[in-house]
Design a protein around this motif. Structure first.
Motif, PDB file in Angstrom:
ATOM      1  N   GLU A 213       0.830  -1.226   0.000  1.00 21.60           N
ATOM      2  CA  GLU A 213       0.000   0.000   0.000  1.00 21.60           C
ATOM      3  C   GLU A 213       0.859   1.268   0.000  1.00 21.60           C
ATOM      4  O   GLU A 213       0.428   2.309  -0.476  1.00 21.60           O
ATOM      5  CB  GLU A 213      -0.916   0.033   1.229  1.00 21.60           C
ATOM      6  N   ALA A 214       2.050   1.161   0.590  1.00 23.05           N
ATOM      7  CA  ALA A 214       2.925   2.340   0.669  1.00 23.05           C
ATOM      8  C   ALA A 214       4.370   1.875   0.783  1.00 23.05           C
ATOM      9  O   ALA A 214       4.640   0.780   1.297  1.00 23.05           O
ATOM     10  CB  ALA A 214       2.545   3.170   1.901  1.00 23.05           C
ATOM     11  N   ILE A 215       5.276   2.693   0.272  1.00 21.82           N
ATOM     12  CA  ILE A 215       6.707   2.353   0.367  1.00 21.82           C
ATOM     13  C   ILE A 215       7.225   2.858   1.712  1.00 21.82           C
ATOM     14  O   ILE A 215       7.518   4.034   1.885  1.00 21.82           O
ATOM     15  CB  ILE A 215       7.515   2.977  -0.795  1.00 21.82           C
ATOM     16  N   THR A 216       7.308   1.954   2.659  1.00 21.94           N
ATOM     17  CA  THR A 216       7.769   2.280   4.001  1.00 21.94           C
ATOM     18  C   THR A 216       9.244   1.884   4.128  1.00 21.94           C
ATOM     19  O   THR A 216       9.754   1.149   3.277  1.00 21.94           O
ATOM     20  CB  THR A 216       6.955   1.469   5.024  1.00 21.94           C
ATOM     21  N   PRO A 217       9.922   2.310   5.184  1.00 15.84           N
ATOM     22  CA  PRO A 217      11.314   1.858   5.376  1.00 15.84           C
ATOM     23  C   PRO A 217      11.407   0.326   5.455  1.00 15.84           C
ATOM     24  O   PRO A 217      12.386  -0.263   5.002  1.00 15.84           O
ATOM     25  CB  PRO A 217      11.715   2.502   6.708  1.00 15.84           C
TER      26      PRO A 217
ATOM     27  N   ALA B  44      13.722  -1.977   3.089  1.00  9.82           N
ATOM     28  CA  ALA B  44      14.718  -2.892   3.659  1.00  9.82           C
ATOM     29  C   ALA B  44      14.634  -4.282   3.020  1.00  9.82           C
ATOM     30  O   ALA B  44      15.551  -5.086   3.152  1.00  9.82           O
ATOM     31  CB  ALA B  44      14.515  -2.996   5.171  1.00  9.82           C
ATOM     32  N   MET B  45      13.536  -4.578   2.319  1.00  8.90           N
ATOM     33  CA  MET B  45      13.375  -5.914   1.721  1.00  8.90           C
ATOM     34  C   MET B  45      14.009  -6.024   0.343  1.00  8.90           C
ATOM     35  O   MET B  45      13.928  -7.070  -0.283  1.00  8.90           O
ATOM     36  CB  MET B  45      11.878  -6.241   1.568  1.00  8.90           C
ATOM     37  N   THR B  46      14.602  -4.927  -0.148  1.00  2.00           N
ATOM     38  CA  THR B  46      14.968  -4.922  -1.562  1.00  2.00           C
ATOM     39  C   THR B  46      16.278  -5.624  -1.891  1.00  2.00           C
ATOM     40  O   THR B  46      16.499  -5.978  -3.043  1.00  2.00           O
ATOM     41  CB  THR B  46      15.045  -3.474  -2.109  1.00  2.00           C
ATOM     42  N   GLY B  47      17.134  -5.842  -0.914  1.00  2.00           N
ATOM     43  CA  GLY B  47      18.363  -6.604  -1.164  1.00  2.00           C
ATOM     44  C   GLY B  47      19.266  -6.003  -2.222  1.00  2.00           C
ATOM     45  O   GLY B  47      19.256  -4.804  -2.465  1.00  2.00           O
ATOM     46  N   GLY B  48      19.997  -6.889  -2.916  1.00  2.00           N
ATOM     47  CA  GLY B  48      21.044  -6.434  -3.846  1.00  2.00           C
ATOM     48  C   GLY B  48      20.571  -6.262  -5.266  1.00  2.00           C
ATOM     49  O   GLY B  48      19.391  -6.139  -5.538  1.00  2.00           O
ATOM     50  N   ALA B  49      21.543  -6.289  -6.185  1.00  2.00           N
ATOM     51  CA  ALA B  49      21.259  -6.038  -7.606  1.00  2.00           C
ATOM     52  C   ALA B  49      20.657  -7.247  -8.295  1.00  2.00           C
ATOM     53  O   ALA B  49      20.472  -8.300  -7.700  1.00  2.00           O
ATOM     54  CB  ALA B  49      22.539  -5.617  -8.302  1.00  2.00           C
TER      55      ALA B  49
ATOM     56  N   GLN C 121      15.708  -2.941  -5.877  1.00  3.10           N
ATOM     57  CA  GLN C 121      15.799  -1.515  -5.482  1.00  3.10           C
ATOM     58  C   GLN C 121      15.223  -0.593  -6.563  1.00  3.10           C
ATOM     59  O   GLN C 121      14.455   0.321  -6.271  1.00  3.10           O
ATOM     60  CB  GLN C 121      17.253  -1.133  -5.249  1.00  3.10           C
ATOM     61  N   THR C 122      15.604  -0.853  -7.811  1.00  6.63           N
ATOM     62  CA  THR C 122      15.117   0.018  -8.885  1.00  6.63           C
ATOM     63  C   THR C 122      13.612  -0.182  -9.085  1.00  6.63           C
ATOM     64  O   THR C 122      12.909   0.737  -9.489  1.00  6.63           O
ATOM     65  CB  THR C 122      15.878  -0.251 -10.207  1.00  6.63           C
ATOM     66  N   LYS C 123      13.126  -1.382  -8.773  1.00  7.93           N
ATOM     67  CA  LYS C 123      11.679  -1.633  -8.917  1.00  7.93           C
ATOM     68  C   LYS C 123      10.889  -0.866  -7.852  1.00  7.93           C
ATOM     69  O   LYS C 123       9.806  -0.348  -8.116  1.00  7.93           O
ATOM     70  CB  LYS C 123      11.386  -3.126  -8.858  1.00  7.93           C
ATOM     71  N   ILE C 124      11.458  -0.794  -6.669  1.00  4.31           N
ATOM     72  CA  ILE C 124      10.777  -0.043  -5.605  1.00  4.31           C
ATOM     73  C   ILE C 124      10.825   1.458  -5.927  1.00  4.31           C
ATOM     74  O   ILE C 124       9.878   2.199  -5.664  1.00  4.31           O
ATOM     75  CB  ILE C 124      11.418  -0.354  -4.219  1.00  4.31           C
ATOM     76  N   HIS C 125      11.935   1.880  -6.521  1.00  8.36           N
ATOM     77  CA  HIS C 125      12.034   3.278  -6.941  1.00  8.36           C
ATOM     78  C   HIS C 125      10.950   3.577  -7.981  1.00  8.36           C
ATOM     79  O   HIS C 125      10.243   4.594  -7.913  1.00  8.36           O
ATOM     80  CB  HIS C 125      13.438   3.542  -7.515  1.00  8.36           C
TER      81      HIS C 125
END
Ligand code: GLU
Length: 256
Positions: free
Chosen positions: A188-192, A196-201, A211-215
């Motif tokens: 529902e929202a991008i919280t810290p 923190a679940m995004t891990g590496g590349a 990470q880029t997907k969450i961005h």
């Protein structure tokens, strides 16, 4: 619906960098069918560098910029040749747009990009967009196609952004190493905690990762556009997503 679909290199190519023919044929077939059903589609496609690596028989993704840019120049041709051929089989016309970060920073160029996209959709064409990797330099680079997908979605007033990847969606931990990792079906929202679940590349040939997907999700959600991350292994998953069935991870648009 107006839908932006972004496909990553790991979906389009084998680990060798060579085209995953079965996958790409299916992708073009499903997207053509969705167009036939009346949806407007925009494809943001990676794979230029990866396919250039395959075509030039390079040992792996190049580290230096000139070779990367040369690989992109070769691979982008291969990509568009393939899309043109496959979509033409289903009577759809493709259009290539290559942009850089500088194009988006410049008001006039961004405006032209926006107008071209709208006109192509009015004309019934299928815009296929990638970063212009052969001229982009570090200072002006958008850098990854997840972000580019979100930028395109906001520019074209999309109803939905779909990121097809080699992972089922966002997990609470890395599913390759943590057996307790759980797939999140809705965010529902991008919280810290989410960050923190995004891990590496991501993969060896592509650029992205979680990470880029969450961005991208942050940009899309803020613009009121829902986003879905799903596994592109079987492109027929697009039917389920468009029909609103729960697949992968869905990021709810702001105000939804
Ligand atoms: N523009 C790059 C390519 O076509 C891909 C960037 C990405 O993987 O996000 O190879």
């Amino acid at each position: 619906m107006r839908i932006v679909v972004k496909v990553g290199t790991s979906t389009l190519a084998h680990a060798t960098g060579m085209l995953n023919i079965r996958r790409v044929e299916k992708l073009c077939q499903v997207m053509s069918d969705l167009k036939n059903a009346g949806h407007q589609l925009v494809l943001v496609s990676s794979g230029a560098i990866g396919m250039g690596v395959g075509k030039l028989s390079l040992p792996g993704r190049p580290a230096d910029i000139p070779t990367k840019q040369a690989a992109a120049a070769v691979g982008q041709c291969e990509l568009m040749y393939t899309y043109d051929k496959l979509f033409t089989e289903h009577n759809h016309t493709v259009a290539q747009i290559l942009i850089t970060g500088a194009d988006l920073q410049n008001d006039e160029r961004r405006h032209n990009f926006h107008n071209t996209l709208y006109r192509l959709l009015e004309l019934g064409a299928l815009p296929i967009i990638n970063e212009n990797d052969s001229v982009a330099t570090e200072e002006i680079v958008i850098g990854d196609n997840d972000t580019l997908g979100a930028i395109v979605a906001t520019n074209v007033g999309a109803d939905l952004l779909i990121l097809l990847s080699d992972i089922d969606g966002l997990y609470t931990a890395d599913p390759h190493t943590d057996p307790t990792a759980r797939l999140l079906t809705v965010v529902e929202a991008i919280t810290p905690e989410i960050e923190a679940m995004t891990g590496g590349a991501g993969s060896k040939l592509g650029t992205g990762g979680m990470q880029t997907k969450i961005h991208a999700a942050t940009i899309a959600m803020e613009a009121g556009i829902p986003m879905v991350i799903a596994n592109g292994q079987d492109p027929a998953v697009l039917y389920d997503i468009v029909e609103g069935r729960p697949v992968g991870t869905r990021f709810a648009a702001k105000g939804e």
